[in-house]
Design an enzyme around this catalytic site. Structure first.
Site, PDB file in Angstrom:
ATOM      1  CB  CYS A   1      44.510  26.628  18.293  1.00 32.67           C
ATOM      2  SG  CYS A   1      43.689  25.595  17.178  1.00 32.67           S
ATOM      3  CD  GLU A   2      39.553  27.710  23.155  1.00 36.84           C
ATOM      4  OE1 GLU A   2      38.417  27.210  23.247  1.00 36.84           O
ATOM      5  OE2 GLU A   2      40.304  26.802  23.194  1.00 36.84           O
TER       6      GLU A   2
ATOM      7  CE1 TYR B   1      43.116  38.793  41.353  1.00 36.16           C
ATOM      8  CE2 TYR B   1      42.492  40.996  40.824  1.00 36.16           C
ATOM      9  CZ  TYR B   1      42.678  39.821  41.731  1.00 36.16           C
ATOM     10  OH  TYR B   1      42.294  40.221  42.948  1.00 36.16           O
TER      11      TYR B   1
ATOM     12  N   GLY C   1      38.582  45.273  46.848  1.00 33.15           N
ATOM     13  CA  GLY C   1      37.316  45.670  46.217  1.00 33.15           C
ATOM     14  C   GLY C   1      37.387  47.067  45.595  1.00 33.15           C
TER      15      GLY C   1
ATOM     16  NE  ARG D   1      40.679  41.703  35.240  1.00 31.87           N
ATOM     17  CZ  ARG D   1      39.952  42.955  34.987  1.00 31.87           C
ATOM     18  NH1 ARG D   1      40.208  43.568  33.684  1.00 31.87           N
ATOM     19  NH2 ARG D   1      38.867  43.311  35.595  1.00 31.87           N
TER      20      ARG D   1
ATOM     21  CG  HIS E   1      36.532  41.071  49.697  1.00 27.48           C
ATOM     22  ND1 HIS E   1      36.941  42.501  49.147  1.00 27.48           N
ATOM     23  CD2 HIS E   1      37.052  40.327  48.956  1.00 27.48           C
ATOM     24  CE1 HIS E   1      36.993  42.411  47.858  1.00 27.48           C
ATOM     25  NE2 HIS E   1      37.105  40.889  47.629  1.00 27.48           N
TER      26      HIS E   1
ATOM     27  N   GLY F   1      44.134  45.154  46.294  1.00 31.03           N
ATOM     28  CA  GLY F   1      44.922  44.061  45.288  1.00 31.03           C
ATOM     29  C   GLY F   1      45.141  44.940  44.045  1.00 31.03           C
TER      30      GLY F   1
END
Length: 425
Positions: free
Chosen positions: A344-345, A380, A232, A312, A196, A275
């Site tokens: 807070c970012e 994800y 993938g 992501r 992979h 996946g």
């Protein structure tokens, strides 16, 4: 092969169920999965002898149970994922069909993982030569698979490239002889090879992978009974992206399989390990617009989900389709907006490109209190959730047979602090 359609910028339903009703029942932010899409993607891959789900993409046990009931086996990359697979009904060892229902694929064993592999007779896909010695000491005479790094890779982001000398993944292709010698010390048979190289595989790179696999099989020899195409498979997140041609994809791997069968003199099973391909399009992150404000010339829609829920965009600059859920039928003009979360970012922006560059998205005019949906968030998404800013983990809901069912309760504030202790003074 599925076709790429337009991504709407406004919608009212997910899998025939009212989005507003879902939000009212389960609150926000909430991940919502359409079970029928997962089943459709499984069917896409039926040409392969075996579909093995890479559960790291979305590992809720209800998702695992769904794919299990559709004849998909599972890959685990940690002790926790082995526990999840067992809880969802998968078994260790070899089943009545001669299949390993669970395969542990990793570059190391921690103590818990090695103990579980031994206890439940879990097949191991070794990503480092040292793993051969470690499993050999505990399980001499077993069978293993090697995950190989062919010396090159591919990925939609450098962070998802899993091949080449910059990657930590897999056994370097020039170390096969060393692995054979290590295995022989413990009477271990190398029965499978796995390759992979990263996400977003295209057919040009795939041809290289197939050639590398053929060469590796010849080096290992006739103990090989299975080859794995890895994962993938690309998923289109916007109209400019496309699926891979699955017929051509399978044909390339099948041609390689037939070549090695001739070389080995016996049949070889062909696995695939999706996946993201199974999970991504099924999932949506449902969130509520809590503020709309002007910052110079920029309009910001600020929602109650952040990168603690969907990482992501901040990690890879990933694009996710976004839609607004209007609360009425009034005409809505499109406006260019930035969509951000509550953290807070400064990087808590869903409309950003790789490198952290903020971009705008054309979306319908919206009001505070209306809902917004981040699409293609099934892979994800929840699995990479965190408690940053002490935010509870989101709820998860699956829609199956027209009914929305809770598959993970929203984390409570008590859960948030579970395990923490005040010091005695």
């Amino acid at each position: 092969m599925p076709t790429v359609g337009a991504f709407p910028t406004s919608r009212q339903e997910i899998a025939g169920v009212s989005i507003a009703a879902i939000a009212q029942q389960f609150s926000t932010p909430t991940f919502v999965y359409d079970a029928s899409i997962i089943v459709e993607r499984i069917e896409d891959l039926k040409s392969f002898d075996l579909v093995r789900y890479a559960q790291k993409a979305c590992s809720n046990i209800a998702i695992l149970d769904l794919v299990r009931r559709n004849d998909v086996v599972v890959d685990a990359v940690s002790a926790g994922e082995i526990h999840r697979a067992l809880r969802a009904g998968y078994q260790g060892g070899i089943n009545s069909k001669g299949i390993h229902e669970i395969v542990y694929t990793a570059d190391i064993f921690d103590k818990d993982a090695l103990d579980l592999v031994v206890e439940h007779d879990i097949h191991v896909n070794c990503g480092s030569p040292d793993m051969i010695d470690q499993v050999g000491i505990r399980k001499p005479g077993t069978e293993i698979t090697l995950r190989l790094n062919p010396g090159f890779g591919h990925g939609h982001s450098q962070k998802t490239n899993t091949g080449g000398q910059q990657s930590k993944h897999g056994i370097w292709h020039q170390q096969i002889e060393d692995c054979k010698q290590r295995a022989a010390q413990y009477d271990i048979a190398i029965t499978g090879l796995h390759m992979h190289i990263g996400s977003g595989t295209d057919l040009e790179h795939l041809a290289q992978v197939c050639g590398a696999m053929e060469k590796a099989v010849c080096e290992v020899g006739n103990t090989i009974t299975t080859i794995s195409a890895g994962g993938g498979l690309p998923v289109p997140y916007n109209a400019k992206q496309a699926y891979v041609d699955l017929e051509k994809y399978f044909a390339l791997w099948d041609e390689s399989r037939k070549k090695v069968e001739v070389e080995l003199g016996h049949s070889v099973k062909l696995e695939i390990e999706p996946g993201r391909y199974l999970a991504a399009e099924s999932g949506s992150l449902l969130t509520e617009i809590r503020a709309i404000k002007m910052m110079g010339e920029n309009i910001f829609y600020l929602v109650d989900a952040g990168f603690n829920n969907l990482a992501r965009p901040i990690m890879y600059g990933s694009y996710h389709p976004i839609s607004v859920v209007p609360s009425d039928d009034s005409p809505r003009e499109d406006v260019d907006v930035v969509v951000g979360g509550p953290l807070c970012e400064s990087g808590d922006i869903f409309t950003q490109e790789e490198g952290g560059f903020v971009s705008k998205r054309s979306l319908p005019q919206a009001n505070v209190g209306e809902y917004l949906v981040l699409e293609c968030a099934g892979a994800y998404g929840s699995v990479m959730g965190s408690n940053y800013n002490s935010k509870p983990l989101a709820a998860e809901v699956m829609i199956i047979n027209g009914e929305a069912q809770l598959i993970r309760a929203r984390q409570s504030y008590e859960d948030l602090m579970q395990g923490e202790r005040l010091l005695d003074t």
